[in-house]
Design a protein around this motif. Structure first.
Motif: not given
Length: 218
Positions: A117-144
């Motif tokens: 996560x390299x976006x300085x003005x973005x909040x924490x995000x989750x990243x997941x496969x569309x249409x599934x419950x599979x998360x690739x990243x959870x509560x990822x903040x800038x610098x994570x």
């Protein structure tokens, strides 16, 4: 913008050596071989600078372990006129060292990647496969950066969501079908609100491959 293109020098105790004379934003090098167990300094300067020119930024590094791989990510902003980070994290320019970087997948038919996560003005995000419950990243903040994931070389639709919510911020396609056996760092880059950040480039997601190739996810 002040670091859109820079010169990079490194000093391993014998004077500054040029790494790149014009290293551009959202580009990468392949892995470089450097002496182990040697304290060194990296100098980031205006593009085209010589060894005697002043640095925009200087960072000292401890000696690196022999026979190990590291990734170094230039992150943050230089100067004023940028939005604060929503999680109150420092966005000052620096070089982030990622230990245990991979040059290839651990399984020859898979693709290994970490998400940064390299976006300085973005909040924490989750990243997941569309249409599934599979998360690739959870509560990822800038610098994570996540640990490496290993998946079959395939085509994946992914969603970026505001952390802890079902609100989709953006959706992308990660076509890994031709990268079997390879490794990458997938990085979010740019600004959610360019107008509040010196009109810098807009948010996007990219993948830096081990050979230095950078591709943008559509």
């Amino acid at each position: 913008p002040a670091a859109a293109s820079v010169a990079v020098y490194a000093d391993f105790g014998m004077g500054q050596s040029l790494v790149s004379s014009s290293f551009a934003f959202r580009t990468a090098t392949g892995f470089l071989s450097v002496p182990p167990a040697t304290l060194f300094t990296v100098y980031v300067k205006a593009a085209g600078s010589s060894a005697s020119d002043p640095a925009i930024y200087t960072q000292n590094f401890p000696g690196l372990q022999a026979d190990s791989n590291y990734a170094v990510i230039a992150q943050g902003v230089v100067g004023t006129g940028f939005a604060s980070n929503p999680n109150s994290l420092s966005t000052a320019f620096n070089l982030k060292v990622v230990t245990g970087a991979r040059t290839a997948a651990t399984n020859g038919s898979n693709v290994d990647f970490a998400i940064y996560h390299g976006v300085t003005d973005a909040p924490a995000v989750d990243v997941k496969l569309t249409g599934t419950s599979t998360f690739l990243a959870s509560n990822a903040k800038y610098n994570d950066i996540t640990p490496y994931l290993s998946v079959p070389a395939n085509w994946y639709p992914i969603d970026v969501l505001a952390a802890g919510t079902s609100t989709v911020v953006a959706s992308y396609v990660a076509d890994l079908s031709s990268l079997g056996g390879g490794a990458a760092i997938v990085f979010a880059s740019g600004f959610l609100t360019p107008s509040a950040n010196n009109n810098g480039p807009a948010f996007g997601i990219f993948a830096a491959l081990a050979n230095g190739t950078v591709v943008q996810l559509p």
